[in-house]
Design an enzyme around this catalytic site. Structure first.
Site, PDB file in Angstrom:
ATOM      1  N   LYS B  50       5.416  -0.397   0.947  1.00 42.29           N
ATOM      2  CA  LYS B  50       6.523  -0.956   2.208  1.00 42.29           C
ATOM      3  C   LYS B  50       7.786  -1.622   1.949  1.00 42.29           C
ATOM      4  CE  LYS B  50       1.014  -1.636   3.024  1.00 42.29           C
ATOM      5  NZ  LYS B  50       0.076  -1.834   2.723  1.00 42.29           N
ATOM      6  N   GLN B  94      -3.066  -6.362   0.360  1.00 43.34           N
ATOM      7  CA  GLN B  94      -3.556  -5.956  -0.229  1.00 43.34           C
ATOM      8  C   GLN B  94      -4.641  -5.228   0.002  1.00 43.34           C
ATOM      9  OE1 GLN B  94      -1.106  -2.879   0.444  1.00 43.34           O
ATOM     10  NE2 GLN B  94      -3.082  -1.010  -0.650  1.00 43.34           N
ATOM     11  N   ASP B 117      -1.630  -6.023  10.529  1.00 40.35           N
ATOM     12  CA  ASP B 117      -2.407  -4.996  10.164  1.00 40.35           C
ATOM     13  C   ASP B 117      -3.547  -4.455  11.700  1.00 40.35           C
ATOM     14  OD1 ASP B 117      -1.684  -3.664   7.940  1.00 40.35           O
ATOM     15  OD2 ASP B 117      -2.463  -4.883   6.974  1.00 40.35           O
TER      16      ASP B 117
END
Lengths: 292, 292
Positions: B50, B94, B117
């Site tokens: 990322k 994460q 997200d």
């Protein structure tokens, strides 16, 4: 025959008992505020029904009426006042409001913990995720309760939900496909092709499209469970009101083929307010950090 | 063959262009913070990917590493700091964190407008409702983009989504059944009976169950579109790493039968990060009230 009236009375009796217990053990009374903008007669009928049911159960209620030309700011000010009021655990804003009101902004202004209709995106999201701290929308929750009361097996069954509205179709599909319920769910809608064939696969058919008598016997699998969430008015000169209520299902032809069927009226309809009252009690418990 | 690598490169090129435009017109740089608790090697790989992609596109990024024994309070303090930081428009924590961390509480602590997200219940709810002011989860959004890029007709088609996870299966079913997309969607899962028969109805089959080569040719309708979101590691002595990645679909047998098929790797996989970067640019625009 699924008797929604009888099951709703059972739920309401449970709620009444819970209200009494909350009072006795914690000196708490669940409180619901219903707000309406304008004087739409159908909305007034719904509102009166909610206030009356609150009264019968010992739930405190307030009715707030704003004029038809109320501004967005006035509606938001009312919501803010109700959000801050510790007597009020559930806030209902009657839909639809007049066109100058941004309904979604009003819904999002309600504190999620007071959103007992489960219209706030936060609660909708919790429901999709399967997080049980939120609320579940009343009509789909009522359908799930009916399935449970009648001991209807859901795991591995094919369910078809007709309709993809935010208050019925989509949450219904989510609840039926949840872990522990475990239906294989198909969502049908106005663009679905071969809709008769899709419906005929269903072990459990839930229909919420508002098309009178759309579901006929040829669209139903023998032994299916048929739950009719549709309500339409059709003209009927023999009735005093000049109309009667009919569901999405052609009851006369479908009933002999179904193992269970919910009628309209008297099926899912009465469950909605019962689950709303149940949500109000839950909201009161959560906001006061008590359990029954 | 659906070339997810090529489409993802196209999306990334669009994002890079958008980043340049934002800089030139508004002197703005999208910023993403990635946070990780502990040192799980697989998570570290994702995080590095990322950060690297951000760098290639001109997106500002920060990597925040907390020790494996970090407390919930430390993680929440980091999220609060990032929420308040105007350089940061997207916050990624994460998954999965170590067991002492309440992941859902961390997700809910992220400001919804920085939740690129789309894990926050508020954004999940907006997606279900069809309100486009929220974000759309990256993997299902990537699948929708692939369907669009390949000109695949969706209206009235039967879609089957295998898997009911919160990040892939459920949102995928929601997006495919939306107005304007208009598939008739069936959600299958581990409790689905006659799964081969259910799959064989699909004009569009999206599978996200993580069972290597589970979908064989007999489960696929001739001419179907097959999108494989599954990724599993299987041992492979011929590979340096000792394993290779395989999807849910038995590619060799299914490919000749499908009209379009996405491989693993190189199908949906590369789309996820591309859509994440696209969400980061959108977040930057929304938080600064600018349009491209």
């Amino acid at each position: 025959m699924i008797d929604g009236k009888a099951v709703s009375e059972k739920v309401l009796a449970e709620v009444k008992q819970a209200v009494a217990t909350l009072k006795a053990r914690h000196n708490l009374t669940p409180g619901v505020a219903v707000a309406i903008v304008g004087d739409d007669p159908a909305s007034q009928v719904y509102i009166r029904g909610k206030v009356k049911t609150c009264g019968e159960l010992g739930v405190y209620s307030e009715k707030h009426e704003l004029p038809r030309d109320a501004t967005q700011e006035q509606v938001l000010a009312l919501v803010a006042k109700l959000n801050a009021d510790p007597k009020i655990h559930g806030i209902l804003v009657q839909s639809p409001p007049p066109p100058q009101i941004d309904e979604r902004a009003v819904v999002e202004a309600i504190k999620p913990e007071k959103d007992i209709d489960c219209f706030h995106p936060y609660n909708v999201g919790l429901m999709l995720i399967g997080d049980e701290k939120g609320f579940v929308p009343c009509t789909p929750q009522g359908v799930m309760r009916l399935l449970k009361e009648y001991g209807i097996e859901t795991s591995g069954k094919q369910a078809v939900v007709l309709g993809r509205s935010n208050i019925v179709g989509k949450p219904m599909a989510v609840l039926l496909s949840r872990k522990g319920v475990d239906c294989t769910v198909t969502i049908g809608h106005s663009r679905t092709r071969n809709i008769a064939e899709v419906c005929a696969r269903a072990d459990i058919l839930v229909t919420a499209i508002g098309r009178p008598k759309f579901i006929t016997a040829d669209m139903v699998k023998p032994g299916a469970v048929v739950i009719d969430v549709g309500i339409s008015r059709v003209p009927d000169a023999t009735k005093k009101a000049g109309h009667r209520l009919v569901g999405d299902v052609d009851f006369e032809s479908v009933a002999p083929k179904a193992s269970f069927i919910s009628p309209v009226p008297g099926g899912v309809g009465p469950m909605t307010i019962a689950m709303l009252m149940s949500n109000a009690v839950r909201a009161c418990c959560m906001q006061n950090r008590v359990t029954l």
